[in-house]
Design a protein around this motif. Structure first.
Motif, PDB file in Angstrom:
ATOM      1  N   VAL A  69       0.838  -1.204   0.000  1.00 57.05           N
ATOM      2  CA  VAL A  69       0.000   0.000   0.000  1.00 57.05           C
ATOM      3  C   VAL A  69       0.873   1.255   0.000  1.00 57.05           C
ATOM      4  CG1 VAL A  69      -1.675   1.334   1.358  1.00 57.05           C
ATOM      5  CG2 VAL A  69      -1.986  -1.128   1.057  1.00 57.05           C
ATOM      6  N   SER A  73       0.636   3.871  -3.287  1.00 60.52           N
ATOM      7  CA  SER A  73      -0.303   4.961  -3.001  1.00 60.52           C
ATOM      8  C   SER A  73       0.316   6.318  -3.273  1.00 60.52           C
ATOM      9  CB  SER A  73      -0.725   4.918  -1.527  1.00 60.52           C
ATOM     10  OG  SER A  73      -1.402   3.725  -1.250  1.00 60.52           O
ATOM     11  N   SER A  79      -1.586  11.824   5.023  1.00 58.20           N
ATOM     12  CA  SER A  79      -1.290  10.396   5.158  1.00 58.20           C
ATOM     13  C   SER A  79       0.137  10.169   5.674  1.00 58.20           C
ATOM     14  CB  SER A  79      -1.541   9.639   3.850  1.00 58.20           C
ATOM     15  OG  SER A  79      -0.836  10.198   2.780  1.00 58.20           O
TER      16      SER A  79
END
Length: 140
Positions: A69, A73, A79
């Motif tokens: 991920v 991403s 994030s």
């Protein structure tokens, strides 16, 4: 200032973290016995059993997923901040099981590499978040 070079460094840090997570996760998944033997003190290695290795493999599979991920991403400032702050419990784990908690002596001195890796993940993530915030503020 968020120069193209700094933005490129953000992506390099992201790739390095993703590679570390996926690679070390694969090691835990595929060679749990060597991870237990290298990371824990002889007292705890002697107490390990099939459940220990199953849990180590589960941990490895989760780490590989995290690496996948993270590597695929488009990370934002938010994030990266969340990922960096999520390292706090891992850093606490290193201290709890190596020196200050009731389970001190469970992990050996080689596991300090894990501590420094977690500090790198936290610091690198927070730096990346700062750079991306600067880039977003520059656009407005």
């Amino acid at each position: 200032m968020a120069t193209p070079q700094r933005l490129q460094t953000v992506r390099r840090i992201q790739r390095a973290m993703a590679t570390a997570y996926a690679g070390l996760g694969a090691w835990c998944l595929l060679h749990s016995y060597s991870v237990v033997a290298l990371g824990f003190t002889p007292r705890y290695v002697a107490m390990s059993n099939e459940t220990t290795h199953l849990l180590m493999r589960c941990f490895g599979a989760q780490a590989m997923t995290c690496g996948l991920v993270l590597g695929t991403s488009e990370m934002t400032a938010f994030s990266f901040t969340a990922f960096g702050l999520a390292m706090i419990p891992y850093i606490g784990w290193n201290f709890w099981f190596s020196g200050v908690g009731p389970a001190r002596g469970m992990i050996n001195s080689l596991m300090w590499l894990d501590f420094f890796g977690n500090v790198f993940f936290m610091g690198g993530s927070l730096w990346c978040a700062k750079v991306l915030k600067e880039g977003a503020n520059k656009k407005h």
